[in-house]
Design an enzyme around this catalytic site. Structure first.
Site, mmCIF file in Angstrom:
data_model
loop_
_atom_site.group_PDB
_atom_site.id
_atom_site.type_symbol
_atom_site.label_atom_id
_atom_site.label_comp_id
_atom_site.label_asym_id
_atom_site.label_seq_id
_atom_site.Cartn_x
_atom_site.Cartn_y
_atom_site.Cartn_z
ATOM 1 N N ASP A 185 1.815 4.003 2.839
ATOM 2 C CA ASP A 185 0.744 4.860 2.359
ATOM 3 C C ASP A 185 1.309 6.007 1.514
ATOM 4 O O ASP A 185 1.331 5.917 0.292
ATOM 5 C CB ASP A 185 -0.112 5.392 3.507
ATOM 6 N N ASP A 223 1.524 9.201 -6.063
ATOM 7 C CA ASP A 223 1.464 10.653 -5.903
ATOM 8 C C ASP A 223 1.666 11.092 -4.463
ATOM 9 O O ASP A 223 1.633 12.291 -4.163
ATOM 10 C CB ASP A 223 0.157 11.220 -6.454
ATOM 11 N N GLU A 270 -10.825 3.162 7.255
ATOM 12 C CA GLU A 270 -9.802 4.147 7.626
ATOM 13 C C GLU A 270 -10.490 5.307 8.328
ATOM 14 O O GLU A 270 -10.433 5.438 9.548
ATOM 15 C CB GLU A 270 -9.041 4.619 6.393
ATOM 16 N N HIS A 301 -10.005 0.690 -0.266
ATOM 17 C CA HIS A 301 -9.779 1.514 0.918
ATOM 18 C C HIS A 301 -11.047 1.440 1.780
ATOM 19 O O HIS A 301 -12.118 1.893 1.358
ATOM 20 C CB HIS A 301 -9.534 2.963 0.532
ATOM 21 N N HIS A 350 0.852 -1.199 0.000
ATOM 22 C CA HIS A 350 0.000 0.000 0.000
ATOM 23 C C HIS A 350 0.883 1.243 0.000
ATOM 24 O O HIS A 350 1.333 1.713 1.045
ATOM 25 C CB HIS A 350 -0.917 -0.012 1.225
ATOM 26 N N GLY A 359 -10.029 7.644 -1.825
ATOM 27 C CA GLY A 359 -10.655 8.942 -1.637
ATOM 28 C C GLY A 359 -11.455 8.960 -0.345
ATOM 29 O O GLY A 359 -11.492 7.977 0.398
#
Length: 371
Positions: A303, A31, A214, A211, A27, A184
């Site tokens: 991450d 960017d 979280e 995802h 993971h 997102g």
């Protein structure tokens, strides 16, 4: 300090020693891992004028300060600048090449790095152009390093292009793309909104992670697993909400937590990032300690290396300091990750038996627990 692997702690493992260990990363956002100096240079080369500063050290500090807010939404706002300089094929290839170089220098032997192609088409690139440029960069950066690097294609959960991105992932899976993802802000954007994309991936015998758990709680995890049939959970931190620990330390698992453990759902945990986004209150109270003790399929990840100011080695070093982990723990977590990778079985087995286990054997001193 909790004894590693249930035995006596022998010495303290340093970050430099961990850097020599063969590690696996599942993971990591492309960017979210740019070099600050590259951001400044790319901004100049591409005409991007939105940076808060062009001083490299100040920019590095700005990214970390902006990410350490305890809010996932605020954390995600910093990406406007990294994405802003990643709008040409040359820029994408450079960022991908440097990502591979940095992971290899950190001792990572297998990595799945994710990115959202739809975020990089602002200057005329097609989705296929974006994927091609990134894969070219990965190949260039990993050549001769021993790093096996693959891509995960991410769809943004607040947009409506997930099926298109899933089709893109299948189209490129023979060239270095091993799976699909959605990312997102979780709140208000449940994974079931993208059910057609997940069903397409299943029909195409593809792999995908979601995802979930979280910034949002158990319903996000439940939907990702029971409606969407995710292979892995991105983060999955909030599964701890379905576990009760009594004053004597005895844990009782709810139905969802039991299911996650029973079927060995891999949890892509990112300790520092989870603290920075508010998913966990602090490192010493991060659920990874309890979940590792309960033998969930826990993995350790970065991450966003730029925003959180981490490497995979530093994440493991923080766990060593916080939970007293030793080489057996680090090895166990690493093999968990390799078992959970979207690489074909024979290739996973080869990396475990020929690279990871011998690498850890060479690092484990005589007399250490598990040696």
């Amino acid at each position: 300090m909790r004894p590693a692997g249930g035995g006596e702690v022998v010495g303290v493992i340093t970050e430099s020693e961990i850097r020599r260990a063969p590690k696996v990363l599942l993971h990591d956002h492309l960017d979210g891992g740019l070099r600050p100096e590259s951001i400044v240079e790319l901004a100049d080369a591409t005409g991007y004028g939105g940076l808060p500063t062009t001083d490299v050290d100040k920019l590095r500090t700005w990214f970390r300060g902006g990410a350490h807010t305890g809010s996932l939404v605020r954390y995600l706002e910093t990406f406007s600048h990294t994405v802003g300089v990643m709008q040409t094929a040359d820029a994408l290839a450079r960022v991908a090449r440097e990502c591979a170089e940095d992971l290899a220098a950190d001792g990572v032997v297998y990595a799945e790095v994710r990115f959202a192609p739809e975020l990089h088409v602002g200057q005329g690139l097609s989705l296929d152009d974006v994927v091609e440029a990134v894969l070219d960069g990965f190949r260039a950066g990993s050549a001769g390093t021993g790093l096996h690097i693959r891509a995960l294609l991410t769809a943004m959960r607040h947009q409506a292009r997930s099926l298109e991105i899933a089709e893109l992932a299948v189209r490129w899976r023979e060239a270095g793309v091993v799976g699909f993802d959605i990312a997102g802000a979780e709140a208000g954007n449940p994974p079931t909104r993208h059910l057609d994309a997940f069903q397409y991936m299943q029909r195409a015998n593809g792999h995908f992670t979601i995802h979930a758990g979280e910034a949002f709680g158990l319903p996000s995890i439940w939907e990702a697993l029971q409606w969407c049939n995710a292979d892995r959970l991105g983060h999955g931190v909030r599964i701890v909400d379905d576990i009760t620990v009594d004053p004597d330390g005895n844990a009782t698992l709810g139905d969802l937590a039991s299911f996650v453990r029973d079927v060995r759902v891999p949890l892509e945990m990112c300790p520092s990032s989870n603290v920075h986004t508010g998913a966990a209150p602090s490192l010493d109270r991060h659920p990874i300690g309890l979940l590792r003790d309960l033998r969930f399929r826990v993995t350790v990840n970065t991450d966003n290396r730029l925003m959180s100011g981490v490497t995979l080695s530093s994440e493991f070093a923080a766990l060593v300091e916080t939970f007293g982990y030793g080489w057996p723990d680090i090895s166990w977590l690493t093999i968990n990750a390799m078992k959970s990778a979207f690489l074909p079985f024979d290739q996973r087995l080869m990396l475990i038996n020929d690279v990871i286990k011998p690498g850890f054997d060479a690092l484990t001193p005589p007399g250490a627990p598990g040696a």
